[in-house]
Structure formats: structure tokens, C-alpha cells
Design a protein around this motif. Structure first.
Motif, short mmCIF file in Angstrom:
data_model
loop_
_atom_site.label_atom_id
_atom_site.label_comp_id
_atom_site.label_asym_id
_atom_site.label_seq_id
_atom_site.Cartn_x
_atom_site.Cartn_y
_atom_site.Cartn_z
N VAL A 49 0.83 -1.20 0.00
CA VAL A 49 0.00 0.00 0.00
C VAL A 49 0.87 1.26 0.00
O VAL A 49 0.60 2.24 -0.71
CB VAL A 49 -0.94 -0.01 1.22
CG1 VAL A 49 -1.65 1.34 1.36
CG2 VAL A 49 -1.97 -1.12 1.08
N ALA A 50 1.93 1.24 0.79
CA ALA A 50 2.82 2.40 0.85
C ALA A 50 3.47 2.67 -0.51
O ALA A 50 3.54 3.81 -0.96
CB ALA A 50 3.89 2.18 1.92
N VAL A 51 3.93 1.61 -1.16
CA VAL A 51 4.58 1.78 -2.47
C VAL A 51 3.59 2.32 -3.50
O VAL A 51 3.90 3.24 -4.26
CB VAL A 51 5.18 0.44 -2.95
CG1 VAL A 51 5.65 0.55 -4.38
CG2 VAL A 51 6.34 0.03 -2.05
N VAL A 52 2.38 1.75 -3.50
CA VAL A 52 1.36 2.21 -4.46
C VAL A 52 1.03 3.67 -4.21
O VAL A 52 0.87 4.46 -5.14
CB VAL A 52 0.09 1.33 -4.35
CG1 VAL A 52 -1.04 1.93 -5.17
CG2 VAL A 52 0.39 -0.08 -4.82
N SER A 53 0.92 4.07 -2.93
CA SER A 53 0.61 5.46 -2.61
C SER A 53 1.70 6.40 -3.11
O SER A 53 1.42 7.46 -3.67
CB SER A 53 0.43 5.61 -1.08
OG SER A 53 -0.62 4.80 -0.62
N VAL A 54 2.94 6.02 -2.90
CA VAL A 54 4.06 6.85 -3.35
C VAL A 54 4.04 6.99 -4.87
O VAL A 54 4.22 8.08 -5.42
CB VAL A 54 5.40 6.26 -2.87
CG1 VAL A 54 6.57 6.99 -3.53
CG2 VAL A 54 5.52 6.36 -1.36
N VAL A 55 3.80 5.88 -5.57
CA VAL A 55 3.77 5.92 -7.03
C VAL A 55 2.65 6.84 -7.51
O VAL A 55 2.81 7.62 -8.45
CB VAL A 55 3.59 4.50 -7.61
CG1 VAL A 55 3.33 4.55 -9.10
CG2 VAL A 55 4.82 3.66 -7.32
N ALA A 56 1.47 6.76 -6.85
CA ALA A 56 0.34 7.60 -7.25
C ALA A 56 0.66 9.07 -7.06
O ALA A 56 0.37 9.91 -7.92
CB ALA A 56 -0.90 7.22 -6.44
N VAL A 57 1.30 9.41 -5.92
CA VAL A 57 1.66 10.80 -5.66
C VAL A 57 2.66 11.30 -6.70
O VAL A 57 2.54 12.41 -7.23
CB VAL A 57 2.23 10.95 -4.23
CG1 VAL A 57 2.82 12.34 -4.04
CG2 VAL A 57 1.15 10.69 -3.21
N VAL A 58 3.64 10.48 -7.01
CA VAL A 58 4.65 10.88 -8.00
C VAL A 58 4.00 11.10 -9.36
O VAL A 58 4.32 12.06 -10.08
CB VAL A 58 5.75 9.80 -8.10
CG1 VAL A 58 6.67 10.10 -9.28
CG2 VAL A 58 6.56 9.75 -6.81
N ALA A 59 3.04 10.22 -9.72
CA ALA A 59 2.36 10.35 -11.01
C ALA A 59 1.59 11.66 -11.08
O ALA A 59 1.62 12.37 -12.08
CB ALA A 59 1.44 9.16 -11.24
N VAL A 60 0.88 11.99 -9.98
CA VAL A 60 0.12 13.24 -9.95
C VAL A 60 1.05 14.44 -10.08
O VAL A 60 0.77 15.40 -10.81
CB VAL A 60 -0.71 13.33 -8.64
CG1 VAL A 60 -1.32 14.72 -8.49
CG2 VAL A 60 -1.80 12.28 -8.66
N LEU A 61 2.17 14.41 -9.37
CA LEU A 61 3.12 15.51 -9.45
C LEU A 61 3.69 15.66 -10.85
O LEU A 61 3.89 16.77 -11.34
CB LEU A 61 4.25 15.30 -8.43
CG LEU A 61 3.84 15.40 -6.95
CD1 LEU A 61 5.04 15.08 -6.05
CD2 LEU A 61 3.31 16.79 -6.64
N CYS A 62 3.95 14.53 -11.51
CA CYS A 62 4.48 14.58 -12.88
C CYS A 62 3.48 15.23 -13.82
O CYS A 62 3.84 16.08 -14.64
CB CYS A 62 4.84 13.17 -13.36
SG CYS A 62 6.30 12.48 -12.56
N VAL A 63 2.22 14.80 -13.69
CA VAL A 63 1.18 15.38 -14.56
C VAL A 63 1.05 16.88 -14.30
O VAL A 63 0.96 17.69 -15.22
CB VAL A 63 -0.17 14.66 -14.34
CG1 VAL A 63 -1.28 15.39 -15.08
CG2 VAL A 63 -0.09 13.22 -14.81
N ALA A 64 1.03 17.24 -13.00
CA ALA A 64 0.92 18.66 -12.66
C ALA A 64 2.11 19.45 -13.21
O ALA A 64 1.96 20.57 -13.69
CB ALA A 64 0.83 18.82 -11.14
#
Length: 280
Positions: free
Chosen positions: A80-95
Motif C-alpha cells: 500500500v505504501a509503495v502504491v501510494s508513493v507511485v500515485a503521488v509521483v504520477a500526480v506531481l508529474c502530470v501537474a
């Protein structure tokens, strides 16, 4: 010698029978033969205490009591922690990508470059060819300003602007006020007097109820229709030309030199000396 044959050995008779040995009595319980009791947890100094290690009497087992760790719990938490980190990174990249795209559409001098309209055939880009024509000085109201382009698409202007909140003017407007509207991000559509009423109405439909838009007749322009944004101009002969909509889409608001300044208020009279309702 006593004869020809040896004498037989003496006979001792059958072996004595001693009988079966008597059975030994089974051991009787006694103080010395009593079974030793198993050691109890903590019964002697240094003995392991209950719960000291898995499997020892009294040690907690996984899951038998509230809050006990479940098998595989740590693994799921890690996933869960890894998936959360990946999701946050993806959002930051898109932003970040969106931010870069937005930033690159802005002009270095504070306005937008309007890069989306550079592929419009016939577009005149004064920001590139004549940036010196686009000074932003204020001139006194009523003073006649000479512009190098007709109609003006930027440059010195009067202190107030023509209201550009979807206004359709049927008479020529003060050019210095209209140029001030362009500074705020408006697109100013002008047409040659005498243009067919149907063509004028087609243009008016593109302007009405559209903020940062205004139109008016202009005496002396070479083309039937001309569109101006700050630093950009397009001349066409028909209101149905697809480039009209392309120009509006590319430069309305995006060509502003004063982001966030409205088109409301301003003056609505063609008289340049009319009392302004706002300045900026």
C-alpha cells in the motif's frame, strides 16, 4: 589291561532341576522414583518468561487476540505504501507537465505569446517583427495617436479602455481606447463601413456575450474585416473564414499584457474625451 573295550564313563544321572527363577517384584513408587514435574515458566531465576519467544507456553500466537499482528500484514502495508508513493509521483508529474505547458505559452514581457495561433495563415506577428511598435505608454485622453499599423494592434494608448465585455459598437470607436482594451486581453474585430449586413451580423454573433471581445466599423482599413489582439493582426475578406474563429480562440485573453485586469467598466462612447468609468 582289563579287556578289549574301554569301560563306559560313569553315569551321574539327570541334571538337577533348579526350577524357574522367582519373579522379581515390580518397583514400588517411592520418594526416589516419583516422576519429576515439568518445569513451570519462570520457576527459577533466568527461566524464560511467558511470551518470551514463539511456541513457548504463554507466548502470544498471531491473531488470537485483538490487535495481534496478522500473517502477511506487514507485506500488505508495504505494498500500500509503495502504491501510494507511485500515485503521488504520477500526480506531481502530470501537474508539472501541465505547468510547463502553461508557462511556455506566456510571453517574456509579461503577456502571452499566443503560440497557438502561429500556424494561422496570414497572421501578422508584430511582437516578433516590430516589438518597438508595442510601447505601452499612456497618452492624454483626446490626444490623436499615430499608429504604424491600420487598425492599431498595440502601442501607446489612452488611460481608459473601451468596454470589451461582448460589446458590438455600430459607430467607430476611439482607437486609443480600443488599443487599451487589447492590452487587457481583448480581441477587437473591425470591419470596413459598407460591409454587407449579413456579414456584420455573423461577426456580431461571435462577439455578443463574450467577455474580452468588441467590434466596431473602422474607416480606412484595407481589408473587409480585420482582427486585432495585442501584437497580432489578421485580415480576411469574409466573416465565414475559419481563420476568424481560430484567431479568437488563440488570442482572446491569452494575448493580455495585464493578466487579471477586466474588460468591464471602461467607456462605451465613441467620443475619446468622454468621461471614463475606470482607468487601468
Amino acid at each position: 589291561m582289563t579287556g578289549a573295550f574301554p569301560e563306559p564313563p560313569p553315569s551321574y544321572g539327570p541334571p538337577p532341576s533348579y526350577g524357574a527363577p522367582p519373579p522379581y517384584p515390580p518397583p514400588q513408587p517411592g520418594p526416589e522414583s516419583a516422576p519429576y514435574p515439568p518445569p513451570q515458566p519462570g520457576a527459577y531465576p533466568g527461566a524464560p518468561q511467558p511470551g518470551a519467544y514463539p511456541g513457548y507456553p504463554g507466548s502470544p500466537q498471531q491473531g488470537p487476540y485483538p490487535g495481534a499482528p496478522q500473517a502477511g500484514g506487514n507485506g500488505r502495508k508495504a505494498v500500500v505504501a509503495v502504491v501510494s508513493v507511485v500515485a503521488v509521483v504520477a500526480v506531481l508529474c502530470v501537474a508539472g507537465i501541465v505547468g510547463v505547458v502553461w508557462y511556455t505559452t506566456k510571453h517574456d514581457d509579461g503577456g502571452s505569446s499566443g503560440a497557438g495561433g502561429q500556424d494561422i495563415a496570414g497572421l501578422i506577428d508584430y511582437r516578433t517583427t516590430h516589438p518597438d511598435w508595442l510601447e505601452r505608454d499612456h497618452k492624454p485622453s483626446g490626444e490623436k495617436i499615430q499608429y504604424p499599423m491600420v487598425p492599431a494592434a498595440g502601442g501607446p494608448h489612452h488611460p481608459v479602455w473601451m468596454r470589451c465585455a461582448g460589446d458590438v459598437y455600430t459607430e467607430p470607436v476611439d482607437e486609443g481606447n480600443a488599443v487599451h482594451s487589447l492590452e487587457h486581453g481583448a480581441v477587437w474585430i473591425t470591419y470596413r463601413p459598407g460591409l454587407a449586413a449579413g456579414e456584420v451580423e455573423k461577426l456580431a454573433k461571435k462577439v455578443r456575450n463574450q467577455d474580452f471581445m468588441l467590434m466596431s466599423p473602422y474607416v480606412g482599413q484595407s481589408s473587409a474585416i480585420s482582427l486585432q489582439a495585442w501584437g497580432y493582426q489578421l485580415r480576411v475578406e469574409s466573416a465565414g473564414d475559419s481563420r476568424v474563429d481560430a484567431f479568437i480562440k488563440a488570442y482572446r485573453e491569452t494575448a493580455t499584457m495585464e493578466a487579471g485586469v477586466p474588460c468591464s467598466n471602461g467607456v462605451t462612447s465613441s467620443d475619446a474625451s468622454a468621461e471614463p468609468t475606470a482607468t487601468g
